[in-house]
Write a protein that holds these residues in place. Sequence first.
Motif, PDB file in Angstrom:
ATOM      1  N   VAL A   3      21.651  14.922 -42.658  1.00 25.12           N
ATOM      2  CA  VAL A   3      22.670  14.190 -42.528  1.00 25.12           C
ATOM      3  C   VAL A   3      22.803  12.648 -42.378  1.00 25.12           C
ATOM      4  N   SER A   4      23.048  12.268 -42.505  1.00 23.84           N
ATOM      5  CA  SER A   4      23.221  10.498 -42.282  1.00 23.84           C
ATOM      6  C   SER A   4      23.381  10.564 -40.695  1.00 23.84           C
ATOM      7  N   VAL A   5      22.919   8.924 -40.477  1.00 22.28           N
ATOM      8  CA  VAL A   5      23.560   9.273 -38.360  1.00 22.28           C
ATOM      9  C   VAL A   5      24.094   7.633 -38.513  1.00 22.28           C
ATOM     10  N   PHE A   6      25.263   7.907 -37.792  1.00 27.96           N
ATOM     11  CA  PHE A   6      25.686   6.574 -38.100  1.00 27.96           C
ATOM     12  C   PHE A   6      26.381   5.567 -36.421  1.00 27.96           C
ATOM     13  N   ASP A   7      25.362   4.939 -35.791  1.00 31.77           N
ATOM     14  CA  ASP A   7      25.597   4.082 -34.431  1.00 31.77           C
ATOM     15  C   ASP A   7      26.764   3.633 -34.342  1.00 31.77           C
ATOM     16  N   THR A   8      27.909   3.753 -33.527  1.00 28.30           N
ATOM     17  CA  THR A   8      29.001   3.339 -33.264  1.00 28.30           C
ATOM     18  C   THR A   8      29.121   3.246 -31.960  1.00 28.30           C
ATOM     19  N   TYR A   9      29.291   1.774 -31.828  1.00 27.70           N
ATOM     20  CA  TYR A   9      30.119   1.466 -30.314  1.00 27.70           C
ATOM     21  C   TYR A   9      31.605   0.884 -30.709  1.00 27.70           C
ATOM     22  N   VAL A  10      32.130   1.006 -29.831  1.00 21.81           N
ATOM     23  CA  VAL A  10      33.979   1.072 -30.303  1.00 21.81           C
ATOM     24  C   VAL A  10      34.258   0.752 -28.214  1.00 21.81           C
ATOM     25  N   THR A  11      35.027  -0.761 -28.630  1.00 17.17           N
ATOM     26  CA  THR A  11      35.954  -1.122 -27.188  1.00 17.17           C
ATOM     27  C   THR A  11      37.273  -0.016 -26.651  1.00 17.17           C
ATOM     28  N   ARG A  12      37.149   0.624 -25.467  1.00 16.69           N
ATOM     29  CA  ARG A  12      38.252   1.238 -25.406  1.00 16.69           C
ATOM     30  C   ARG A  12      39.605   0.554 -25.745  1.00 16.69           C
ATOM     31  N   HIS A  19      30.383   4.618 -26.749  1.00 15.81           N
ATOM     32  CA  HIS A  19      29.152   5.124 -27.905  1.00 15.81           C
ATOM     33  C   HIS A  19      29.502   6.026 -28.447  1.00 15.81           C
ATOM     34  N   PHE A  20      29.307   6.257 -29.404  1.00 16.44           N
ATOM     35  CA  PHE A  20      28.615   7.554 -29.921  1.00 16.44           C
ATOM     36  C   PHE A  20      28.132   7.402 -31.874  1.00 16.44           C
ATOM     37  N   ASP A  21      27.777   8.512 -32.599  1.00 15.78           N
ATOM     38  CA  ASP A  21      27.272   8.990 -33.612  1.00 15.78           C
ATOM     39  C   ASP A  21      28.133   9.875 -34.366  1.00 15.78           C
ATOM     40  N   ILE A  22      28.052   9.454 -35.479  1.00 17.23           N
ATOM     41  CA  ILE A  22      28.759   9.989 -36.027  1.00 17.23           C
ATOM     42  C   ILE A  22      28.345  10.810 -37.645  1.00 17.23           C
ATOM     43  N   LEU A  23      27.515  11.954 -37.519  1.00 12.37           N
ATOM     44  CA  LEU A  23      26.825  12.312 -38.504  1.00 12.37           C
ATOM     45  C   LEU A  23      27.645  12.727 -40.062  1.00 12.37           C
ATOM     46  N   PRO A  25      27.460  14.103 -44.081  1.00 12.18           N
ATOM     47  CA  PRO A  25      26.081  14.664 -44.821  1.00 12.18           C
ATOM     48  C   PRO A  25      25.644  13.388 -45.767  1.00 12.18           C
ATOM     49  N   SER A  26      24.320  13.560 -45.584  1.00 14.66           N
ATOM     50  CA  SER A  26      23.494  12.363 -46.811  1.00 14.66           C
ATOM     51  C   SER A  26      23.874  11.811 -48.721  1.00 14.66           C
ATOM     52  N   ASN A  27      24.964  12.876 -48.151  1.00 15.84           N
ATOM     53  CA  ASN A  27      25.315  12.142 -49.648  1.00 15.84           C
ATOM     54  C   ASN A  27      26.548  11.365 -49.341  1.00 15.84           C
ATOM     55  N   VAL A  28      27.583  11.687 -48.873  1.00 15.73           N
ATOM     56  CA  VAL A  28      28.657  11.354 -48.187  1.00 15.73           C
ATOM     57  C   VAL A  28      28.113   8.952 -47.986  1.00 15.73           C
ATOM     58  N   THR A  29      28.427   8.300 -48.767  1.00 13.16           N
ATOM     59  CA  THR A  29      28.353   7.124 -48.309  1.00 13.16           C
ATOM     60  C   THR A  29      29.213   5.949 -48.247  1.00 13.16           C
ATOM     61  N   CYS A  30      30.055   6.289 -49.120  1.00 15.15           N
ATOM     62  CA  CYS A  30      31.913   5.947 -48.710  1.00 15.15           C
ATOM     63  C   CYS A  30      32.076   5.728 -47.603  1.00 15.15           C
ATOM     64  N   THR A  31      32.197   4.006 -46.973  1.00 14.64           N
ATOM     65  CA  THR A  31      32.106   4.374 -45.641  1.00 14.64           C
ATOM     66  C   THR A  31      33.715   3.989 -44.940  1.00 14.64           C
ATOM     67  N   CYS A  57      30.159   0.195 -36.642  1.00 11.75           N
ATOM     68  CA  CYS A  57      29.721   1.446 -37.231  1.00 11.75           C
ATOM     69  C   CYS A  57      28.348   1.398 -38.306  1.00 11.75           C
ATOM     70  N   GLN A  58      27.184   1.518 -37.777  1.00  8.89           N
ATOM     71  CA  GLN A  58      26.213   0.764 -38.524  1.00  8.89           C
ATOM     72  C   GLN A  58      25.179   1.751 -38.925  1.00  8.89           C
ATOM     73  N   PHE A  59      24.620   1.738 -40.072  1.00  5.74           N
ATOM     74  CA  PHE A  59      24.388   3.527 -41.001  1.00  5.74           C
ATOM     75  C   PHE A  59      22.454   3.092 -39.548  1.00  5.74           C
ATOM     76  N   CYS A  60      22.406   3.949 -39.383  1.00  4.43           N
ATOM     77  CA  CYS A  60      20.717   4.375 -38.277  1.00  4.43           C
ATOM     78  C   CYS A  60      19.604   5.231 -38.917  1.00  4.43           C
ATOM     79  N   HIS A  61      20.399   6.715 -39.068  1.00  7.00           N
ATOM     80  CA  HIS A  61      19.026   7.081 -40.027  1.00  7.00           C
ATOM     81  C   HIS A  61      19.045   8.456 -40.744  1.00  7.00           C
TER      82      HIS A  61
END
Length: 87
Positions: A3-12, A19-23, A25-31, A57-61
């Motif tokens: 899985v690809s992990v996207f580090d996400t920070y949103v102002t409420r 701060h949350f991570d969106i995981l 499948p690693s083959n999902v690349t459409c932002t 929301c940025q790709f992390c690992h």
Amino acid sequence: MQVSVFDTYVTRTDGTLMHFDILVPSNVTCTDTIHQYGQTYLATKGQGGQPLTAKECQFCHIEQATEEVQTSITNQGFHIIEMQGCH
């Protein structure tokens, strides 16, 4: 499953930070798809419509998914790991 992990920070809406991570499948690349998953999650927290772009929301690992993450992805296409300010 990888899985690809996207580090996400949103102002409420109250000005505090989520701060949350969106995981996905690693083959999902459409932002746009990844951002839509984030918007779906934000709506469940009463924060629908908050800005969610590449700035927030940025790709992390890539990592190996746990069974819990795999089940979540099978059911809804993504998994969220809540880190800060999500409750």
